[in-house]
Structure formats: C-alpha cells, structure tokens
Design an enzyme around this catalytic site. Structure first.
Site, PDB file in Angstrom:
ATOM      1  N   GLU A   7       9.514  -0.869   8.152  1.00 39.56           N
ATOM      2  CA  GLU A   7       9.887  -1.501   6.887  1.00 39.56           C
ATOM      3  C   GLU A   7      10.803  -0.556   6.112  1.00 39.56           C
ATOM      4  O   GLU A   7      10.401   0.547   5.742  1.00 39.56           O
ATOM      5  CB  GLU A   7       8.645  -1.833   6.056  1.00 39.56           C
ATOM      6  CG  GLU A   7       8.975  -2.586   4.780  1.00 39.56           C
ATOM      7  CD  GLU A   7       7.748  -2.966   3.964  1.00 39.56           C
ATOM      8  OE1 GLU A   7       7.743  -4.059   3.393  1.00 39.56           O
ATOM      9  OE2 GLU A   7       6.797  -2.167   3.919  1.00 39.56           O
TER      10      GLU A   7
ATOM     11  N   LYS B  41      -3.823  -0.294 -12.517  1.00 41.99           N
ATOM     12  CA  LYS B  41      -2.924   0.854 -12.469  1.00 41.99           C
ATOM     13  C   LYS B  41      -1.553   0.413 -11.973  1.00 41.99           C
ATOM     14  O   LYS B  41      -1.406   0.041 -10.813  1.00 41.99           O
ATOM     15  CB  LYS B  41      -3.467   1.956 -11.560  1.00 41.99           C
ATOM     16  CG  LYS B  41      -2.692   3.283 -11.746  1.00 41.99           C
ATOM     17  CD  LYS B  41      -2.825   4.228 -10.608  1.00 41.99           C
ATOM     18  CE  LYS B  41      -1.782   4.013  -9.536  1.00 41.99           C
ATOM     19  NZ  LYS B  41      -0.387   4.349  -9.946  1.00 41.99           N
TER      20      LYS B  41
ATOM     21  N   GLY C 222      -2.767   1.078   2.078  1.00 41.25           N
ATOM     22  CA  GLY C 222      -3.757   0.029   2.315  1.00 41.25           C
ATOM     23  C   GLY C 222      -4.821   0.457   3.304  1.00 41.25           C
ATOM     24  O   GLY C 222      -6.015   0.185   3.126  1.00 41.25           O
TER      25      GLY C 222
ATOM     26  N   GLY D 262       1.008  -3.004  -1.861  1.00 38.80           N
ATOM     27  CA  GLY D 262       1.793  -1.795  -1.629  1.00 38.80           C
ATOM     28  C   GLY D 262       1.958  -1.527  -0.152  1.00 38.80           C
ATOM     29  O   GLY D 262       1.937  -2.453   0.672  1.00 38.80           O
ATOM     30  N   SER D 263       2.082  -0.265   0.187  1.00 40.08           N
ATOM     31  CA  SER D 263       2.387   0.108   1.567  1.00 40.08           C
ATOM     32  C   SER D 263       1.169  -0.039   2.470  1.00 40.08           C
ATOM     33  O   SER D 263       0.028   0.089   2.041  1.00 40.08           O
ATOM     34  CB  SER D 263       2.884   1.555   1.625  1.00 40.08           C
ATOM     35  OG  SER D 263       1.821   2.463   1.386  1.00 40.08           O
ATOM     36  N   THR D 264       1.437  -0.286   3.765  1.00 36.62           N
ATOM     37  CA  THR D 264       0.370  -0.398   4.755  1.00 36.62           C
ATOM     38  C   THR D 264      -0.394   0.919   4.872  1.00 36.62           C
ATOM     39  O   THR D 264      -1.619   0.924   5.034  1.00 36.62           O
ATOM     40  CB  THR D 264       0.960  -0.802   6.117  1.00 36.62           C
ATOM     41  OG1 THR D 264       1.515  -2.121   5.988  1.00 36.62           O
ATOM     42  CG2 THR D 264      -0.090  -0.816   7.214  1.00 36.62           C
ATOM     43  N   GLU D 265       0.319   2.039   4.758  1.00 31.76           N
ATOM     44  CA  GLU D 265      -0.320   3.355   4.858  1.00 31.76           C
ATOM     45  C   GLU D 265      -1.400   3.527   3.789  1.00 31.76           C
ATOM     46  O   GLU D 265      -2.533   3.924   4.079  1.00 31.76           O
ATOM     47  CB  GLU D 265       0.744   4.446   4.723  1.00 31.76           C
ATOM     48  CG  GLU D 265       0.201   5.868   4.813  1.00 31.76           C
ATOM     49  CD  GLU D 265       1.269   6.913   4.507  1.00 31.76           C
ATOM     50  OE1 GLU D 265       0.971   8.102   4.647  1.00 31.76           O
ATOM     51  OE2 GLU D 265       2.402   6.533   4.117  1.00 31.76           O
TER      52      GLU D 265
ATOM     53  N   GLU E   9      -2.434  -6.677   0.077  1.00 34.89           N
ATOM     54  CA  GLU E   9      -1.151  -7.318   0.405  1.00 34.89           C
ATOM     55  C   GLU E   9      -0.190  -6.175   0.678  1.00 34.89           C
ATOM     56  O   GLU E   9       0.205  -5.447  -0.233  1.00 34.89           O
ATOM     57  CB  GLU E   9      -0.687  -8.206  -0.748  1.00 34.89           C
ATOM     58  CG  GLU E   9       0.405  -9.184  -0.317  1.00 34.89           C
ATOM     59  CD  GLU E   9       1.798  -8.688  -0.634  1.00 34.89           C
ATOM     60  OE1 GLU E   9       2.447  -8.156   0.298  1.00 34.89           O
ATOM     61  OE2 GLU E   9       2.237  -8.821  -1.777  1.00 34.89           O
TER      62      GLU E   9
ATOM     63  N   CYS F 193       8.233  -7.172  -0.106  1.00 32.40           N
ATOM     64  CA  CYS F 193       7.363  -7.068   1.078  1.00 32.40           C
ATOM     65  C   CYS F 193       7.687  -8.142   2.104  1.00 32.40           C
ATOM     66  O   CYS F 193       7.613  -7.912   3.308  1.00 32.40           O
ATOM     67  CB  CYS F 193       5.892  -7.194   0.685  1.00 32.40           C
ATOM     68  SG  CYS F 193       5.341  -5.944  -0.489  1.00 32.40           S
TER      69      CYS F 193
END
Length: 499
Positions: free
Chosen positions: A390, A185, A242, A237-240, A259, A293
């Site tokens: 970030e 995706k 993830g 993508g974003s830590t949130e 990542e 990133c």
C-alpha cells in the site's frame, strides 16, 4: 473560429472563517485541559509547513482520566431514552452543517486536501452520518440484534489522518446512538478538526464526559487500547498497527473493529465506457492525494483496450491541477506529512528500480510544503512492490489481463480485501465478477461512493467488522452471538470455495 485557451485564475477560499488559537488542550469531561506532564507538540499545514497551533500531548495518566470521565458519564447517558440521545445527535449534525465552511477550511489547512473535497464530500458526509445514526437511536430494538440491545460501555476510538473529521463521524455517531461513551484519539498530524468538534459537543449541550478527545502520538493510542476499563476498541489505520491492537486485546473481553489497509483492483473490461472509466480511475487513485484505504491503486485493464485507456488516462492526468488546497481549482493537494512523502517517494523509486515504466504529467510543484505529482506505472507485474504494498499516495500501478478469470485471480492476489471496482456494460458480468472478488466493497461503473446507510469494511488484512449502516450499530451493542462480519466472512468463504 480559432480555439481559445482559458487560463485559470486563483480562486482561494478565505481562511479568515477559522479562528485558530495558539494552543489547544485535551478535551476531558467537558473541559479543555493541559496534559498531566505538560507536554505539547506542533501541528503544521502540509501545504506550507506553517505551524498552525500547539497541541497538548496526552500520556497514560491523561488516558486514564479520560476513560474515568467516560465511565462516569456512561451511567446516565446509557439510561437516556433513545429518542433523547437522538436529539443530541441531531443537534450535532445541524451545528456541523451550520459550521461546514469553517470545518472545510480547517480540514484543508491541517490535512492538505483540496477545499472542494472537504467542502463537497467530507462535510456533507459527516453531517449525514450524524443524521443517520440519530434516526437509529430510538429504533435499536428493531435493528435485528435482539429486542433489548444494550450498549457496551466505554469505546476507545483511534482515527487516521486521511479523513480526520469523517472518520470521527464514522466512529462517534454509532457509538453515541447505541448509548456508549467515547474516548477518541485523532492522528497527531491532524488534531484540529477533532478539537473543534469538541466545541461542537459543548455547543450541542452534550453531557460532560460523553465524548472525550485526546490528542497525542501512538503511545496514547496504545494506552487507550490497553486500558482495562475500555469495553470496545475501534481503529482505522495501517495493517501493522491493527495487528498490534489485535495482539493487545487478545484474551480480553474487549470488542474490536479494525478498518485497515487496502490495495484495491480497479478492473476495466474491453466493453467499458472508456471516458467514464477514466474518470473513475482518476477518482479512485488521485482523490485525496491517494490517501485512501480503498483507493483503486491497481488498474487491471483488458489487453485489447490497454492502449486506448492509457492514452485517455494520460490526457486526463495532464489536466489535473496540483497546488494550494484552499484554491477551489485545485484537484490534488499536499501530501499529509514529510514522513508520508518519504514513503511514497521510496516506493515509487522501487517501482523504477524493479523495471516498471514511470510516467507523470508535466507538473510544477510548489516550493514549500509536501508534494507529489500524480504518477502511473506501466509494465507492472504481480511481483513488483508497487503492485503488492500500500503506497497511500497518488501512484497508480497498471497491470493487464486477457480473460475474466485472469482478472479475478489477479485482483484477489493480495493480502488485502477492502474494495474493488468493475467497469463493463454487462450487468451479468458485474454480478459474476463482484461475487468472486474478495473485497468488502465492490463498486460497479463508479468508484469511491460512500453513504452512511451502507456498511464498509474489509476481509483478510484489511481488517474485520463493518462501519456504516445498520451493521455499524452492531459493533457497539452487547449480546449479538455472531457478528454480521463473522457471518459474511463465513458465507463469503463458502461462496468463494464454490467459485
């Protein structure tokens, strides 16, 4: 002889090489198809806000269709000799090279990044990843993961909008080399290069169902992660997001690679070659509009050279050209979306409100599209939001240090741990500092250098698992008792305790 000033003339790359259709479907089981509920969305060019195409929006039913197609294809694909799988990857790499100009223009249109980056960085790296993993396909038994490693099955892969085609290559190439099938995706703001890649798969004769492309929003990604017949989840993508993925796969047998975000420190010592360091600082934070990133978004400069570095940096920033991504003279393109521009603007305003001093060169921004001038902040402390969060944009926070120990302490004072840079003429200092930095990648006297043979990934809230290199295969093979990342985490913690 009087000094002559040369004016830039526009040097636009023609977009005629890209044949855009008015609408695109999902790519499932080797065919383009509408979404089950007929829903579509528009993808726009961030530099002009022009609608480029209408794209099918995948839902849960489409995810199920794609996963079933990938499962059917897995039996025959995984049974192929590695050398045969490698041939398909070689074909894909060659086709990408042949169509490199087309993909470079397409990526700049849909993403907003300058054509010189898509042409000179993204596309060569994309082809290199497929060539590299094509070479591994018949050598898996020698990769150090057992004498007869097996593929996991169906890989659900979700990629971001900052490097759409490159992140696709990072995900798909090792998965196919190892014998897995894929449902990928792309991000909703940059779906086009993945859809054009689907055409490359057909051109290469890749068997039906081996690669499936689902365009859509976060709900499609969530359904893919949660699907019971997906064996492996890979996300950049974003830590949130993830963390949400980690919660979803917890308690299941799914393997996962994440990542995530970063807040990298770029450390400049007083003996660093200043001009070279300034180029590295610029490349570290303004490459791809700061949509990276591993961007060097925190500059840690030794107090004794702070003034010299900042003077040189401001002069260099004054030469950066912001504008049309298809102009070959452009250094900084468009911000990817209105939403991302709002986030960058908000955090920059927070930096000012919290007392940091903002500076940007005189810069005329286009009227249409999403733009943000290259910006730096001085007088920044560890407590400022711009030093902790970030930003994912062309914004640099400058902090100072006096001793190497202070530099390491400040660099590591972050929940992230993806990358770092060290600038000094002393090799011993490079090795000493690098061993103490809690970062997955440490560059020395350079920044943002990538190679398909080298693993990439982070610690802490920057994720876990490695992509690229031999390590990148491990995430797609069954049977490894302890992953290389788990080993590196364990050994890194032990080394860190001894610092």
């Amino acid at each position: 002889m009087p000094h002559q000033k040369f004016e830039y003339a526009p040097a636009p790359e023609s977009r005629a090489i890209v044949d855009l259709a008015p609408s695109y479907g999902l790519f499932i089981d080797g065919e383009f198809t509408e979404a089950a509920d007929g829903t579509v969305f528009k993808t726009v060019s961030p530099s002009s806000e022009e609608v480029l195409a209408e794209v099918a929006r995948a839902g849960e039913a489409d995810v199920d269709r794609a996963v079933k197609a990938a499962r059917r294809a897995f039996t025959s694909w995984s049974a192929l000799p590695g050398a045969e799988r490698g041939k398909y990857l070689f074909r894909i790499a060659r086709i990408l090279q042949e169509r490199a100009r087309e993909f470079a223009v397409l990526e700049s249109l849909d993403n907003g990044k300058p054509i010189r980056e898509t042409r000179d960085v993204d596309l060569p790296l994309v082809a290199a990843h497929f060539f590299y993993y094509a070479g591994w396909a018949d050598k898996l038994a020698y990769a150090g993961f057992g004498s007869d490693p097996k593929p996991l099955g169906v890989a659900g892969q979700i990629i971001p909008w900052n490097f759409p085609l490159l992140m696709l290559a990072w995900k798909i190439a090792p998965a196919l080399a190892a014998g897995n099938t894929v449902v990928l995706k792309p991000a909703e703001t940059t779906p086009l290069s993945a859809l054009f890649f689907a055409d490359v798969c057909r051109q290469a004769g890749l068997p039906r169902g081996v690669v499936n492309i689902l365009t859509g929003y976060g709900d499609a990604g969530a359904a893919l992660v949660a699907h019971e017949d997906v064996n492996k989840v890979a996300f950049t993508g974003s830590t949130e997001v993830g963390k949400a993925i980690a919660r979803t796969v917890a308690g299941t047998s799914k393997r996962v690679t994440l990542e995530l975000g970063g807040k990298a420190a770029n450390i400049v010592f007083d003996d660093a070659p200043i001009d070279q360091a300034v180029e590295g600082i610029v490349d570290g934070i303004f490459f791809n509009q700061g949509h990276v990133c591993c961007a060097g978004s925190r500059l840690l400069v030794q107090e004794s050279v702070q003034e010299e570095v900042l003077d040189a940096l401001k002069r260099r920033m004054g030469t950066l050209r912001v504008g049309d991504p298809l102009d070959k003279n452009t250094d900084i393109g468009a911000i990817n979306s209105a939403e991302q521009l709002a986030r960058i603007t908000s955090l920059a305003e927070a930096g000012e409100a919290e007392g940091a001093e903002r500076w940007a060169p005189a810069c005329e921004l286009p009227d249409a599209g999403y733009w943000f001038a290259p910006t730096l902040f001085t007088g920044v402390t560890q407590a400022h939001r711009i030093a902790r969060e970030e930003i994912f944009g062309p914004v640099l926070s400058v902090l100072t240090f006096r001793t190497p120990a202070e530099a390491v302490e400040k660099a590591n004072n972050t929940p992230y741990g993806l990358s770092a840079g060290v600038w000094t003429e002393k090799g011993s200092r490079i090795l000493s500092i690098a061993s103490k930095l809690r970062a997955g990648v440490v560059w020395a006297n350079t920044f943002n250098k990538f190679d398909p043979t080298s693993p990439f990934g982070g610690y802490k809230e920057s994720g876990h698992g490695r992509e690229g290199g031999r390590h990148g295969l491990e995430a797609y093979l069954a049977g490894a008792a302890e992953t290389s990342n788990e080993r590196s985490e364990r050994e890194g913690e032990r080394d860190h305790e001894g610092v």
